[in-house]
Scaffold this active site. Structure first.
Site, PDB file in Angstrom:
ATOM      1  CG  LEU A 105      -2.033  -0.955   1.393  1.00 38.73           C
ATOM      2  CD1 LEU A 105      -2.744  -0.907   2.600  1.00 38.73           C
ATOM      3  CD2 LEU A 105      -3.107  -0.758   0.304  1.00 38.73           C
ATOM      4  CG  ASP A 106       0.440   4.056  -3.109  1.00 38.52           C
ATOM      5  OD1 ASP A 106       1.602   3.190  -3.580  1.00 38.52           O
ATOM      6  OD2 ASP A 106      -0.185   4.627  -3.784  1.00 38.52           O
TER       7      ASP A 106
END
Ligand code: URA
Length: 233
Positions: A105-106
């Protein structure tokens, strides 16, 4: 009977080197069934085993699989560059076991992140051929139009990829909020798809990975064990 010596058990669960595990045992810091076990060579049956170290209870897991409710401001990398690593949110024994994020996930994305020390499981869950579903709650910067939804469903072309990528499912749950289901995991995929459709992601939160839903009672920054059955489903 799946039996290990107590020192082998602690070592397998990430409590340090063999010597460090033996020292923990000899110091009376390891309990099974409410009693200190001070013999490092004692055989323990791992089935359904719970043990405690310094008063903290641990269930035995041959392989560790955990779910983290990732807060914003953490990177999924082991060698993060701008923010702390998500691994810093896990207790030392899990880190010592070498758990790694299943996909990424960013740093500014939140929600469900699975982590495991089972390399084969990471491969199964992230292999493009398996098409494992991920569900994201996407808050968009601008109201989402029917045309944008149609584009996301039909497929949009991303800059470095000639093949159109499409969402498996798109549901508008608010003027600016979508539930988006993807079966791939390309770099910044949700953000790039929304940009290609003419909108912009303001917030991104993952709710589901495969069959596993982010538990409603798991607060941001908290983690929980995930059983093999929950993942296999
Ligand atoms: N897609 C993105 O753009 N970012 C994420 O963090 C996950 C999927």
């Amino acid at each position: 009977m799946p039996a290990l010596t107590l020192s082998q058990l602690l070592f397998s669960q990430g409590f340090g080197t063999r010597r460090e595990c033996e020292a923990l045992i000899r110091a009376g810091r390891v309990y099974i069934d409410d009693a200190a076990v001070m013999d490092a060579a004692a055989e323990v049956d791992t089935r359904g085993l719970q043990f405690s170290v310094d008063g903290v209870c641990w269930p035995y897991h041959a392989r560790a699989v955990v779910a983290l409710n990732k807060p914003a401001g953490y990177e999924c990398s082991q060698k993060p560059s701008h923010h702390p690593s998500v691994l810093s949110l896990l207790p030392p024994p899990l880190r010592a076991r070498g758990v790694q994020p299943v996909g990424r996930l960013d740093a500014d994305s939140t929600g469900l992140l699975l982590l495991t020390d089972d390399g084969a499981l990471i491969h199964r869950l992230t292999s493009p051929r398996r098409h494992v579903r991920k569900v994201y709650q996407v808050l968009c910067a601008a109201p989402v139009s029917a045309a944008q939804i149609a584009l996301l469903e039909a497929g949009v072309v991303l800059r470095d990829d000639p093949q159109p990528v499409r969402a498996q499912d798109v549901q508008a749950v608010g003027e600016r909020t979508l539930l988006l289901t993807l079966t791939e995991g390309k770099y910044h995929q949700v953000k790039r798809m929304l940009a290609a459709a003419g909108n912009h992601v303001a917030q991104l939160h993952r709710l589901r990975f495969g069959a596993f839903d982010l538990p409603a009672d798991l607060a941001p920054g908290q983690w929980c064990w995930v059983s093999p059955e929950q993942i296999a489903a």
